[in-house]
Every structure is written in structure tokens, then in C-alpha cells.
Design an enzyme around this catalytic site. Structure first.
Site, PDB file in Angstrom:
ATOM      1  CE  LYS A  81      -7.270   6.179   0.255  1.00  0.00           C
ATOM      2  NZ  LYS A  81      -8.330   6.955  -0.399  1.00  0.00           N
ATOM      3  CE1 TYR A 111      -4.226   1.328  -0.208  1.00  0.00           C
ATOM      4  CE2 TYR A 111      -3.606   2.659   1.673  1.00  0.00           C
ATOM      5  CZ  TYR A 111      -4.475   2.375   0.643  1.00  0.00           C
ATOM      6  OH  TYR A 111      -5.598   3.151   0.469  1.00  0.00           O
TER       7      TYR A 111
END
Ligand code: 0WD
Length: 260
Positions: A164, A157
Site C-alpha cells: 500500500k 497487515y
């Protein structure tokens, strides 16, 4: 009568009928909201128009959130249809594919990092800045989508986890700034769902299998499950909630150790 009756919602981030934004649109439509949609580029226009029709909407406008000009044009055009609106759905993220795999330190670049933060976090602030005059002074709500990779280190990720984390902080700062205007700002942390964006993340299948085996509910979530929570959070039923990150992930985030 649905709990979003008389609400107008702008949906940003439909790329296909697998998009989380499409799950949100369907849920909001089912609760009586009137919808408008955006598409990122010409390639997506006809697909988004077709989906919009399924929700009785013919307001489908272009917007690449990477430019302030596009954002300003969007609200000018939206203003010819609606004088004000109540709900803004931000379901957009981007990072270069080659940075969504392998070793975080070796693979993350200055350019990729800027791009990921710009599209995946700053765009929420930019949209709110432009939407504020149309959303202020009546009960309004903004919702965006995050992932557990903001809070915990995850394989592959990588730079998106940082973007995020920024989006989640953005949610709190925006909630604080916009609260006096009666605009609530919340974020849903969704479990992994197979969409076009997810296809760019290395070993995505493994993430789905891991959640299915280890989440308390022993399943992955659907776009409809995420959509229903978004509809609730953007409704007056949630009038006391702002600045929150709500997990819709079959409970996966609460697990510390599995195998018992
Ligand atoms: O597992 C997942 N799918 C999860 C997604 C778990 C948790 C969170 N999320 C988040 C994503 O990070 C994103 O913020 O949900 C949001 C929506 O993602 P999605 O529904 O998974 O993905 P997708 O259907 O691909 O829609 C995202 C769309 C883009 O699609 P593509 O695949 O073409 O990049 O975001 C749009 C674009 O249409 N998008 C933009 N829209 C306007 N301007 C831009 C841009 N610059 N960049 C991407």
C-alpha cells in the site's frame, strides 16, 4: 442532475455486495455515471453481472490484473462498447493469507512480497498504461484504495502495508505523469470495513472495535461513505485535486493518543 452525468466509469474490484468497489459503483451510478464492470474469474462472473444490472449496466468483462494479456484484452473489449471513458476505479489487492498475520519479519517471503506488490500496486500502473489512449485529452480520473497500514505499523497487515505504501507513491508518480493528459490520479485511504478481502486479515474484528472506540467520530465507515468520496474525487468538482491520499476513516488517522 447528478455530478457524474455524461461520465463513463470502469469499475475493477467488485467481488460481492460488500466490496468497497460496489459502494463506489452505487455512488457513481446515483450521480449519473454510466458503468462497466470487470470480474476476476469465472466464479465471480454471475455475481458481478447481477450487481451490474442493478446499476443498469450490461458491460461486464473478465480481467485478472496479474497478466498484461488480460489487461490488454479488457481494453480491446471495452473499446467495442465505448470509444473513450472518463473514470477508472481500482479496488483490488492481494497477499497470501498466511502473510497477513503474526510476526512481519518471520512471515514475509520473497514470493509473497512480489505478489502483493504486483497485484496491489503495479496493476494500477499496468491498467493506466493500457487505458491511457481511451482516457487522454478530456477530463478523466483514476482512483484506488489504500489503508493506514501504508503509513503506520499495524498488527497483521504486514506485507500489505508495504504494497500500500507503494500504491500511494504510485498515485503521486502517476498523477505527475498523467497530469498533462488531463488525467487525475487520487487514492482513498479507507478505514477498516468487513469485506471478503478483510476476512483474510488476522484479528480484523479487533481493528473494527478499536476504530469504533477511538476514532473522533466513534464509528466505522461504510462502503457508501467511501463511495461518495470516490464519486466526488472522480468528478469535475475535484478538477484541482490530483496525487492526493484522502482519508475516509471517521478521522482515525489523526489521533495520536486516546483515552481523554
Ligand atoms: O477494510 C477494508 N476492507 C479496506 C480495504 C480498508 C482500506 C482499503 N481497502 C482496499 C483493499 O486493500 C483493496 O485495495 O480496498 C480495496 C477493495 O477491497 P475490499 O472491497 O475490502 O475487498 P473485496 O470485496 O474482497 O474486493 C477485492 C477484490 C478481490 O476479492 P477477493 O476477496 O476474491 O480476493 O479484488 C479482486 C478480487 O475480486 N482481486 C483481483 N481482481 C483482478 N485481478 C485480483 C486480480 N489478480 N486479486 C484480487
Amino acid at each position: 442532475m447528478g455530478f457524474l452525468e455524461n461520465k463513463k466509469a470502469l469499475i475493477i474490484g467488485v467481488a460481492s455486495n460488500r466490496s468497497i468497489a460496489w459502494g463506489v459503483a452505487k455512488a457513481m451510478h446515483a450521480q449519473g455515471a454510466e458503468l462497466a464492470f470487470t470480474y476476476q474469474n469465472d466464479r465471480l462472473q454471475s455475481r458481478v453481472e447481477k450487481l451490474a444490472k442493478e446499476c443498469g449496466s450490461d458491460i461486464v468483462l473478465p480481467c485478472d490484473v496479474a497478466t498484461d494479456e488480460n489487461i490488454s484484452d479488457l481494453f480491446k473489449q471495452l473499446g467495442t462498447h465505448w470509444s473513450e471513458f472518463d473514470i477508472l476505479v481500482h479496488s483490488v489487492a492481494f497477499a497470501p493469507k498466511e502473510e497477513l498475520e503474526g510476526d512481519f519479519v518471520d512471515n514475509t517471503t520473497r514470493e509473497g512480497s512480489k505478489l502483493a506488490h504486483d497485484i496491489s500496486s503495479y496493476s494500477l500502473t499496468a491498467l493506466a498504461k493500457a487505458a491511457r489512449p481511451m482516457m487522454s485529452g478530456h477530463p478523466s480520473a483514476i482512483i484506488s484504495l489504500t489503508y493506514l497500514g501504508a503509513m503506520k505499523a499495524m498488527p497483521n497487515y504486514n506485507v500489505m502495508g508495504l504494497a500500500k505504501a507503494s500504491l500511494e507513491a504510485n498515485t503521486r508518480y502517476m498523477a505527475y505523469a498523467l497530469g498533462p493528459d488531463n488525467i487525475r490520479v487520487n487514492c482513498i485511504s479507507a478505514g477498516p470495513i468487513r469485506t471478503l478481502a478483510a476476512a483474510g486479515i488476522g484479528d480484523f474484528r479487533k481493528m473494527l472495535d478499536h476504530v469504533e472506540q477511538n476514532a473522533p467520530l466513534r464509528k466505522n465507515v461504510s462502503i457508501d461513505e467511501v463511495g461518495n468520496v470516490a464519486a466526488f474525487l472522480c468528478s469535475d468538482l475535484a478538477s484541482g485535486i490530483t496525487g492526493e491520499i484522502t482519508y475516509v476513516d471517521a478521522g482515525f488517522n489523526i489521533v495520536g493518543m486516546t483515552g481523554y
